[in-house]
Design a protein around this motif. Structure first.
Motif, PDB file in Angstrom:
ATOM      1  N   ARG A  98      -9.783 -56.386   4.710  1.00  0.00           N
ATOM      2  CA  ARG A  98      -9.958 -57.782   5.384  1.00  0.00           C
ATOM      3  C   ARG A  98     -10.563 -57.466   6.816  1.00  0.00           C
ATOM      4  O   ARG A  98     -11.546 -58.341   6.960  1.00  0.00           O
ATOM      5  CB  ARG A  98      -8.457 -58.139   5.679  1.00  0.00           C
ATOM      6  CG  ARG A  98      -8.390 -59.429   6.172  1.00  0.00           C
ATOM      7  CD  ARG A  98      -7.007 -60.303   6.091  1.00  0.00           C
ATOM      8  NE  ARG A  98      -6.335 -59.180   7.105  1.00  0.00           N
ATOM      9  CZ  ARG A  98      -4.902 -59.703   7.231  1.00  0.00           C
ATOM     10  NH1 ARG A  98      -4.463 -60.751   6.519  1.00  0.00           N
ATOM     11  NH2 ARG A  98      -4.208 -59.210   8.354  1.00  0.00           N
ATOM     12  N   GLU A 101     -14.331 -57.231   5.895  1.00  0.00           N
ATOM     13  CA  GLU A 101     -14.939 -58.424   5.608  1.00  0.00           C
ATOM     14  C   GLU A 101     -15.103 -59.259   6.714  1.00  0.00           C
ATOM     15  O   GLU A 101     -16.131 -60.069   6.874  1.00  0.00           O
ATOM     16  CB  GLU A 101     -13.822 -59.096   4.670  1.00  0.00           C
ATOM     17  CG  GLU A 101     -13.839 -58.688   3.045  1.00  0.00           C
ATOM     18  CD  GLU A 101     -13.032 -59.596   2.235  1.00  0.00           C
ATOM     19  OE1 GLU A 101     -13.575 -59.572   1.225  1.00  0.00           O
ATOM     20  OE2 GLU A 101     -12.239 -60.089   2.597  1.00  0.00           O
ATOM     21  N   GLY A 102     -14.203 -59.371   7.725  1.00  0.00           N
ATOM     22  CA  GLY A 102     -14.494 -60.396   8.923  1.00  0.00           C
ATOM     23  C   GLY A 102     -15.571 -59.739   9.688  1.00  0.00           C
ATOM     24  O   GLY A 102     -16.360 -60.695  10.142  1.00  0.00           O
ATOM     25  N   LEU A 104     -18.348 -58.246   8.726  1.00  0.00           N
ATOM     26  CA  LEU A 104     -19.549 -58.524   7.677  1.00  0.00           C
ATOM     27  C   LEU A 104     -19.799 -59.953   7.892  1.00  0.00           C
ATOM     28  O   LEU A 104     -21.153 -60.482   8.033  1.00  0.00           O
ATOM     29  CB  LEU A 104     -19.362 -58.370   6.339  1.00  0.00           C
ATOM     30  CG  LEU A 104     -19.181 -56.508   6.010  1.00  0.00           C
ATOM     31  CD1 LEU A 104     -19.015 -56.346   4.628  1.00  0.00           C
ATOM     32  CD2 LEU A 104     -20.835 -55.788   6.389  1.00  0.00           C
ATOM     33  N   ASN A 105     -18.820 -60.733   8.093  1.00  0.00           N
ATOM     34  CA  ASN A 105     -19.029 -62.366   8.252  1.00  0.00           C
ATOM     35  C   ASN A 105     -19.324 -62.752   9.405  1.00  0.00           C
ATOM     36  O   ASN A 105     -19.869 -63.975   9.691  1.00  0.00           O
ATOM     37  CB  ASN A 105     -18.136 -63.134   7.454  1.00  0.00           C
ATOM     38  CG  ASN A 105     -17.952 -62.702   5.934  1.00  0.00           C
ATOM     39  OD1 ASN A 105     -18.869 -62.608   5.286  1.00  0.00           O
ATOM     40  ND2 ASN A 105     -16.651 -62.816   5.415  1.00  0.00           N
ATOM     41  N   ALA A 106     -19.249 -62.040  10.554  1.00  0.00           N
ATOM     42  CA  ALA A 106     -19.262 -62.433  11.716  1.00  0.00           C
ATOM     43  C   ALA A 106     -20.863 -62.698  12.186  1.00  0.00           C
ATOM     44  O   ALA A 106     -21.483 -61.947  11.777  1.00  0.00           O
ATOM     45  CB  ALA A 106     -18.942 -61.337  12.724  1.00  0.00           C
ATOM     46  N   THR A 107     -21.032 -63.700  12.877  1.00  0.00           N
ATOM     47  CA  THR A 107     -22.336 -64.012  13.311  1.00  0.00           C
ATOM     48  C   THR A 107     -22.791 -63.627  14.412  1.00  0.00           C
ATOM     49  O   THR A 107     -23.950 -63.458  14.973  1.00  0.00           O
ATOM     50  CB  THR A 107     -22.553 -65.692  13.205  1.00  0.00           C
ATOM     51  OG1 THR A 107     -21.753 -66.232  14.116  1.00  0.00           O
ATOM     52  CG2 THR A 107     -22.503 -66.029  11.822  1.00  0.00           C
ATOM     53  N   ARG A 109     -22.308 -60.154  16.966  1.00  0.00           N
ATOM     54  CA  ARG A 109     -21.762 -58.949  16.966  1.00  0.00           C
ATOM     55  C   ARG A 109     -21.399 -58.584  18.484  1.00  0.00           C
ATOM     56  O   ARG A 109     -22.383 -57.624  19.037  1.00  0.00           O
ATOM     57  CB  ARG A 109     -22.787 -57.986  16.250  1.00  0.00           C
ATOM     58  CG  ARG A 109     -22.745 -58.261  14.721  1.00  0.00           C
ATOM     59  CD  ARG A 109     -23.813 -57.298  14.180  1.00  0.00           C
ATOM     60  NE  ARG A 109     -23.508 -57.807  12.673  1.00  0.00           N
ATOM     61  CZ  ARG A 109     -22.986 -57.005  11.829  1.00  0.00           C
ATOM     62  NH1 ARG A 109     -21.914 -56.179  12.351  1.00  0.00           N
ATOM     63  NH2 ARG A 109     -22.869 -57.341  10.493  1.00  0.00           N
ATOM     64  N   GLN A 117     -11.203 -60.301  15.980  1.00  0.00           N
ATOM     65  CA  GLN A 117     -11.122 -59.713  14.664  1.00  0.00           C
ATOM     66  C   GLN A 117      -9.838 -58.869  14.461  1.00  0.00           C
ATOM     67  O   GLN A 117      -9.015 -58.783  13.625  1.00  0.00           O
ATOM     68  CB  GLN A 117     -12.244 -59.268  14.323  1.00  0.00           C
ATOM     69  CG  GLN A 117     -12.366 -58.732  12.630  1.00  0.00           C
ATOM     70  CD  GLN A 117     -12.403 -60.348  11.975  1.00  0.00           C
ATOM     71  OE1 GLN A 117     -13.104 -61.224  12.423  1.00  0.00           O
ATOM     72  NE2 GLN A 117     -11.510 -60.375  10.981  1.00  0.00           N
ATOM     73  N   ARG A 230     -29.640 -57.041  11.118  1.00  0.00           N
ATOM     74  CA  ARG A 230     -28.990 -58.280  10.233  1.00  0.00           C
ATOM     75  C   ARG A 230     -30.031 -58.946   9.649  1.00  0.00           C
ATOM     76  O   ARG A 230     -29.812 -59.203   8.263  1.00  0.00           O
ATOM     77  CB  ARG A 230     -27.897 -58.980  11.185  1.00  0.00           C
ATOM     78  CG  ARG A 230     -27.043 -59.924  10.390  1.00  0.00           C
ATOM     79  CD  ARG A 230     -26.207 -60.755  11.234  1.00  0.00           C
ATOM     80  NE  ARG A 230     -25.277 -61.611  10.497  1.00  0.00           N
ATOM     81  CZ  ARG A 230     -24.383 -61.418   9.709  1.00  0.00           C
ATOM     82  NH1 ARG A 230     -23.826 -60.161   9.630  1.00  0.00           N
ATOM     83  NH2 ARG A 230     -23.472 -62.292   9.223  1.00  0.00           N
TER      84      ARG A 230
END
Length: 233
Positions: A98, A101-102, A104-107, A109, A117, A230
């Motif tokens: 989890r 996943e959080g 990877l989905n963050a816009t 960094r 997170q 990215r």
């Protein structure tokens, strides 16, 4: 629920249990009427302590059975421990998945995103992600010995380190996990991930650090992957 009501409920439950517990005479009468009970349900014998021969007589057969039973109980205990460890590892994998996943989905960094997170995914009271260069000289000096061999630290930190990392967000009695974030390429540590719990033993020296090391590796990849990386993906 008041304390008195709680005691009343507890007493009521005890009375029900007592009413449902058969007497010794009833159990004996049942066994006399069902002589094949132990043959039909041999698992009952696992929970019964059978008497041995009178002292000083020693039955080798009885002694051997007691040894086998002791071994079986120890094996069962070891198996239960393995099941517990497996369940804890499965939960750790779920949390780490989890968390990944959080990230990877963050816009964004940034260290602030990483802090949010961690607090969303893990049972912690506070978190900080700081650049080593941003810490004051006294704090870096106190951390120098640890950074020479940066295995995740768990326990009560020095007050100066605690105040430098968490300010007023963590009390003096709190405990922390400190992770030196490894850089993508060989080089000195650039970031420190700090997680805090208000309980004194929330993070303790006896716990394993493999899970924390994995968090540090993910944090390092997250922080060092720039926007251009990215966009290429």
């Amino acid at each position: 629920m008041s304390e008195n009501v709680a005691f009343e409920l507890a007493d009521t439950d005890a009375e029900v249990d007592n009413e449902q517990t058969p007497s010794a005479e009833a159990v004996l009468a049942y066994l006399r009427g069902h002589p094949d009970l132990f043959l039909d349900h041999p698992e009952i014998l696992d929970h019964i302590e059978l008497p041995g021969p009178p002292q000083p007589v020693v039955s080798l057969h009885h002694w051997q059975l007691r040894r086998w039973r002791g071994q079986a109980l120890r094996h069962r205990h070891a198996l239960n421990q393995l099941h517990q460890v497996a369940a804890e590892n499965a939960e750790a994998d779920r949390l780490l998945h989890r968390f990944c996943e959080g990230l990877l989905n963050a816009t964004d960094r940034s260290p602030a995103t990483l802090e949010k997170q961690m607090q969303a995914d893990f049972e912690i009271d506070t978190s900080r992600v700081v650049r080593l260069a941003d810490l004051d000289g006294e704090t870096r000096k106190l951390l120098a010995g640890w950074l020479d061999n940066p295995t995740p630290f768990c326990g009560r930190p020095h007050d100066t380190v605690r105040e430098s990392l968490f300010s007023d967000a963590l009390p003096q009695t709190g405990s922390v996990a400190l992770i030196a974030v490894p850089p993508r390429e060989s080089g000195p540590t650039r970031h420190i991930v700090a997680m805090g719990r208000r309980l004194p033993d929330g993070f303790n020296p006896a716990q394993g650090t493999h899970f924390l090391e994995q968090i540090g590796e993910l944090a390092g990849a997250f922080l060092e992957q720039g926007p251009s990386d990215r966009e290429r993906h």
